[in-house]
Design an enzyme around this catalytic site. Structure first.
Site, PDB file in Angstrom:
ATOM      1  CD  GLU A 129      96.369  33.411  65.345  1.00 28.44           C
ATOM      2  OE1 GLU A 129      97.370  32.836  65.833  1.00 28.44           O
ATOM      3  OE2 GLU A 129      95.884  33.104  64.234  1.00 28.44           O
ATOM      4  CB  CYS A 188      96.433  39.368  60.733  1.00 30.16           C
ATOM      5  SG  CYS A 188      94.987  39.398  59.654  1.00 30.16           S
ATOM      6  CG  HIS A 197      93.865  34.770  61.689  1.00 24.88           C
ATOM      7  ND1 HIS A 197      95.143  34.776  62.210  1.00 24.88           N
ATOM      8  CD2 HIS A 197      93.870  35.712  60.711  1.00 24.88           C
ATOM      9  CE1 HIS A 197      95.879  35.671  61.579  1.00 24.88           C
ATOM     10  NE2 HIS A 197      95.133  36.252  60.657  1.00 24.88           N
TER      11      HIS A 197
END
EC number: 3.4.19.3
Length: 216
Positions: free
Chosen positions: A80, A143, A168
Site C-alpha cells: 500500500e 486495515c 494487503h
C-alpha cells in the site's frame, strides 16, 4: 539487534481464519539480516486496533513496523502507498461498530504515505516469485484505520526514524474454496513475500524510481 514489528488481524466477516495473522506469525522470532521479527495480532475493531498498535510501538520500539491485512478478491500481494484519514465501513467490525464518513484523527492530515520502499519491495517480491503490485488504496475499513494510525504515531517525535507501512494479502486457498471465483495465494508464498519485504526494507534507504501506478 533491531526489531521488526509485524501485525496481523484476527478473523472477521464470518471467516474462521485470517491469512494476515497466519502469515505474520509464521515469521515470529525469525532473524532477517540484523533484525529479529516480532509478530502480534490486532483486533478487527475500530479504535482498539489503533490502541493495540500504539501499545506495541511503545513496548517494542521497532525500527520497522509493517501491518498486514486480508483483502479477499485481490490477486496478488498489495504493497500500500497511502493511508487516508477516514473510516467508512461497508460492514460492522468485530465489536459491532460501523463508522461511516468518520475522521480517524481530528487533527491529522488527510493522508500519510508509507515510508517503506514500496516499489523496491514489489520488484523484489516479483523476483522471488511472489505476485505483487503497488496499491493506491487500502480501503476504508480497519486495515486503512490501522495503517493511518500507525503512520500518525510515526509522525510524532517518538516515531522518528521508524519506517512503517501496510501490505494487503489475498485469501488462502481454503478461504477461496468457500468463495467460488475468488483468487487465492498459498501461505508459503505470503510468508516468502513478507520476508522479502522486510529484507528489502532493511537493505534499501531510498526507494527505486520505476512505474508502479494505475490508470484507474
Amino acid at each position: 539487534m533491531r526489531t521488526v514489528l509485524l501485525t496481523g488481524f484476527e478473523p472477521f466477516e464470518n471467516e474462521p481464519i485470517n491469512p494476515s495473522w497466519e502469515a505474520v506469525r509464521a515469521l515470529d522470532g525469525e532473524r532477517i539480516g540484523d533484525a529479529v521479527v516480532v509478530a502480534r495480532q490486532l483486533p478487527c475493531v475500530f479504535g482498539a486496533a489503533i490502541d493495540g498498535m500504539a501499545a506495541l510501538l511503545r513496548e517494542l520500539k521497532p525500527a520497522i513496523a509493517i501491518a498486514v491485512g486480508q483483502a479477499g478478491g485481490r490477486t496478488e500481494m498489495s504493497v500500500e502507498r497511502v493511508a487516508i484519514n477516514v473510516d467508512d465501513a461497508r460492514i460492522a467490525d468485530n465489536a459491532g461498530a460501523q463508522p461511516i464518513d468518520t475522521v480517524i484523527a481530528a487533527k491529522g492530515p488527510a493522508a500519510y504515505f508509507s515510508t517503506l520502499p514500496i516499489k523496491a519491495i514489489v520488484r523484489d517480491m516479483r523476483a522471488a516469485g511472489v505476485p505483487a503490485a503497488v496499491s493506491q488504496t487500502a480501503g476504508t475499513f480497519v486495515c486503512n484505520h490501522v495503517f493511518y494510525g500507525l503512520m500518525h504515531a510515526l509522525a510524532t517525535p517518538a516515531g522518528e526514524g521508524v519506517r512503517g507501512g501496510f501490505i494487503h494479502i489475498p485469501y488462502l486457498p481454503e478461504q477461496a474454496a468457500r468463495h467460488p471465483g475468488e483468487a487465492s495465494m498459498s501461505l508459503e508464498s505470503m510468508v516468502r513475500g513478507i520476508r522479502q519485504a522486510i529484507a528489502t526494507t532493511l537493505a534499501t534507504e531510498v526507494d527505486v524510481r520505476e512505474q508502479g501506478g494505475q490508470l484507474h
